[in-house]
Motif scaffolding. Structure first.
Motif, mmCIF file in Angstrom:
data_model
loop_
_atom_site.group_PDB
_atom_site.id
_atom_site.type_symbol
_atom_site.label_atom_id
_atom_site.label_comp_id
_atom_site.label_asym_id
_atom_site.label_seq_id
_atom_site.Cartn_x
_atom_site.Cartn_y
_atom_site.Cartn_z
ATOM 1 N N TYR A 170 -8.738 9.997 -10.128
ATOM 2 C CA TYR A 170 -9.382 9.605 -11.389
ATOM 3 C C TYR A 170 -10.767 9.034 -11.131
ATOM 4 N N TRP A 171 -10.854 8.084 -10.186
ATOM 5 C CA TRP A 171 -12.153 7.467 -9.900
ATOM 6 C C TRP A 171 -13.073 8.448 -9.181
ATOM 7 N N GLU A 178 -23.315 14.002 -4.608
ATOM 8 C CA GLU A 178 -24.707 14.130 -4.195
ATOM 9 C C GLU A 178 -25.450 12.813 -4.385
ATOM 10 N N ARG A 179 -25.209 12.158 -5.513
ATOM 11 C CA ARG A 179 -25.845 10.858 -5.780
ATOM 12 C C ARG A 179 -25.370 9.819 -4.768
ATOM 13 N N LEU A 180 -24.092 9.896 -4.393
ATOM 14 C CA LEU A 180 -23.558 8.946 -3.420
ATOM 15 C C LEU A 180 -24.242 9.142 -2.074
ATOM 16 N N ARG A 181 -24.451 10.398 -1.679
ATOM 17 C CA ARG A 181 -25.101 10.661 -0.392
ATOM 18 C C ARG A 181 -26.560 10.225 -0.410
ATOM 19 N N GLU A 182 -27.238 10.415 -1.561
ATOM 20 C CA GLU A 182 -28.678 10.143 -1.611
ATOM 21 C C GLU A 182 -29.006 8.698 -1.973
ATOM 22 N N HIS A 183 -28.186 8.097 -2.846
ATOM 23 C CA HIS A 183 -28.511 6.759 -3.351
ATOM 24 C C HIS A 183 -27.499 5.682 -2.944
ATOM 25 N N GLY A 184 -26.514 6.069 -2.180
ATOM 26 C CA GLY A 184 -25.581 5.090 -1.634
ATOM 27 C C GLY A 184 -24.754 4.376 -2.678
ATOM 28 N N THR A 185 -24.673 3.079 -2.542
ATOM 29 C CA THR A 185 -23.737 2.286 -3.342
ATOM 30 C C THR A 185 -24.064 2.272 -4.834
ATOM 31 N N ASP A 186 -25.271 2.664 -5.220
ATOM 32 C CA ASP A 186 -25.599 2.733 -6.653
ATOM 33 C C ASP A 186 -24.628 3.669 -7.382
ATOM 34 N N ALA A 187 -24.156 4.684 -6.673
ATOM 35 C CA ALA A 187 -23.251 5.665 -7.286
ATOM 36 C C ALA A 187 -21.845 5.096 -7.487
ATOM 37 N N LEU A 188 -21.572 3.930 -6.890
ATOM 38 C CA LEU A 188 -20.241 3.322 -6.981
ATOM 39 C C LEU A 188 -20.210 2.146 -7.952
ATOM 40 N N GLU A 189 -21.315 1.901 -8.605
ATOM 41 C CA GLU A 189 -21.407 0.743 -9.499
ATOM 42 C C GLU A 189 -20.340 0.811 -10.596
ATOM 43 N N LEU A 214 -25.267 -4.337 1.907
ATOM 44 C CA LEU A 214 -24.135 -5.244 1.809
ATOM 45 C C LEU A 214 -23.502 -5.106 0.432
ATOM 46 N N PRO A 215 -22.194 -5.260 0.317
ATOM 47 C CA PRO A 215 -21.568 -5.184 -1.010
ATOM 48 C C PRO A 215 -22.041 -6.325 -1.885
ATOM 49 N N ASP A 216 -22.301 -6.028 -3.156
ATOM 50 C CA ASP A 216 -22.813 -7.060 -4.061
ATOM 51 C C ASP A 216 -21.811 -7.407 -5.161
ATOM 52 N N ALA A 217 -20.573 -6.982 -4.982
ATOM 53 C CA ALA A 217 -19.539 -7.291 -5.978
ATOM 54 C C ALA A 217 -18.317 -7.849 -5.271
ATOM 55 N N ALA A 218 -17.583 -8.692 -5.966
ATOM 56 C CA ALA A 218 -16.345 -9.242 -5.422
ATOM 57 C C ALA A 218 -15.215 -8.231 -5.573
ATOM 58 N N ALA A 219 -14.171 -8.414 -4.783
ATOM 59 C CA ALA A 219 -13.013 -7.535 -4.896
ATOM 60 C C ALA A 219 -12.258 -7.825 -6.188
ATOM 61 N N THR A 220 -11.724 -6.787 -6.781
ATOM 62 C CA THR A 220 -10.881 -6.938 -7.962
ATOM 63 C C THR A 220 -9.441 -7.238 -7.562
ATOM 64 N N VAL A 233 -4.774 1.526 -4.314
ATOM 65 C CA VAL A 233 -5.737 2.617 -4.497
ATOM 66 C C VAL A 233 -5.035 3.848 -5.041
ATOM 67 N N ARG A 234 -3.885 4.176 -4.492
ATOM 68 C CA ARG A 234 -3.128 5.334 -4.948
ATOM 69 C C ARG A 234 -2.770 5.211 -6.422
ATOM 70 N N ALA A 235 -2.518 3.963 -6.861
ATOM 71 C CA ALA A 235 -2.130 3.721 -8.257
ATOM 72 C C ALA A 235 -3.331 3.636 -9.194
ATOM 73 N N GLY A 236 -4.559 3.719 -8.636
ATOM 74 C CA GLY A 236 -5.749 3.746 -9.482
ATOM 75 C C GLY A 236 -6.443 2.423 -9.665
ATOM 76 N N ALA A 237 -6.153 1.428 -8.773
ATOM 77 C CA ALA A 237 -6.757 0.101 -8.943
ATOM 78 C C ALA A 237 -8.228 0.065 -8.563
ATOM 79 N N GLY A 238 -8.720 1.054 -7.821
ATOM 80 C CA GLY A 238 -10.121 1.058 -7.444
ATOM 81 C C GLY A 238 -10.320 1.792 -6.133
#
Length: 298
Positions: A170-171, A178-189, A214-220, A233-238
């Motif tokens: 799902y995620w 392509e955006r992930l490869r070129e712009h990195g973590t911005d694609a995971l926001e 560096l990661p700029d968000a806390a873990a959920t 992760v398998r259940a869709g938590a992130g």
């Protein structure tokens, strides 16, 4: 020269501490101190410098340890061989992170049970605590990603562990590769993180290695067992960063998706650690050799 004094001396030389050596030898600290002083009087030379925290060997102490330790280990090996010949059962005490012990170490050692071994495990995630337990004699063998230093430990590289950035389908469908490869973590926001600790040890290492960030968000979700991270992760938590050995089956089944396949994936080395000299014990040497052989295939 009294072999008992030499045995105590080598234990102190390896442990770097009278107190720690006493625990390993089953003696009191005053008894160890007395034996070392007796040996120093016999030799007419100091063997250790007394420090605020433990001891360090003098040049004479290092020379004596270099000469004596191999012979003492050989005597121990002979004693152990005779014990095995009369059918003495031995218990192997292991320690390390629960996931790696459960999925790698214990299955590799399981055949030894049929050879008369018994196994006991301590599941510990703190590397410093695990190594301290080994030093104190609570464990015979540990697996850790922290390479220890000092004469007390014998550390061998066991295997390299590849880390993979994964998420449920799902995620993954929401992320532009392509955006992930070129712009990195911005694609995971906006995608939640699942980790083993608030400090994000696996995510931070992956981010630094692959994205130079560096990661700029806390873990959920934070759970101290990587197997629980995979289930979340398998259940869709992130998304999460997981060892490939742990998530390969879920990848093959399509239950999780690798979001990126970098040319040089992040790696972490596992070490197999025992106390110096302890490989003279036949049951420990057998387990050590079996794990190194298995690790070459991991």
């Amino acid at each position: 020269m009294d072999l008992a004094l030499l045995r105590t001396f080598v234990a102190v030389h390896r442990a770097g501490s009278f107190t720690r050596a006493a625990a390993l030898l089953g003696l009191s600290q005053p008894a160890v101190t007395s034996q070392i002083r007796t040996l120093e009087r016999q030799l007419g030379r100091p063997l250790f410098h007394r420090r605020a925290r433990g001891v360090t060997p003098t040049a004479v102490g290092d020379e004596l340890a270099h000469k004596a330790a191999p012979h003492l280990d050989a005597l121990l090996r002979i004693t152990e061989s005779e014990r095995e010949a009369v059918g003495g059962a031995r218990t192997l005490h292991l320690a390390g992170p629960p996931e790696f012990l459960s999925l790698r170490v214990l299955p590799a050692l399981a055949p030894l049970v049929g050879q008369g071994h018994t196994l006991r495990t301590a599941l510990q995630t703190d590397a410093a605590e695990t190594l301290e337990g080994l030093a104190a004699g609570h464990h015979d063998l540990v697996v850790t990603t922290a390479r220890p230093r000092g004469a007390l430990f014998n550390a061998a590289a066991l295997c390299d562990e590849e880390h993979v950035l994964v998420a449920a389908p799902y995620w993954a469908a929401l992320i532009d590769p392509e955006r992930l490869r070129e712009h990195g973590t911005d694609a995971l926001e906006g995608i939640p993180l699942v980790e083993v600790h608030e400090s994000l040890p696996l995510v931070a290492r992956y981010w630094a290695t692959v994205f130079d960030a560096l990661p700029d968000a806390a873990a959920t979700v934070v759970t101290p067992d990587l197997r629980a991270v995979l289930e979340c992760v398998r259940a869709g938590a992130g998304l999460a960063v997981l060892p490939r050995y742990l998530c390969q089956d879920a990848l093959d089944r399509g239950q999780v998706v690798a979001l990126l396949e970098p040319a040089v994936p992040p790696l972490r080395t596992w070490f197999l650690v025992v106390r110096s000299g302890s490989l003279a014990l036949a049951h420990l040497a057998r387990a050590h050799a079996r794990l190194l052989s298995a690790g070459a295939q991991w």
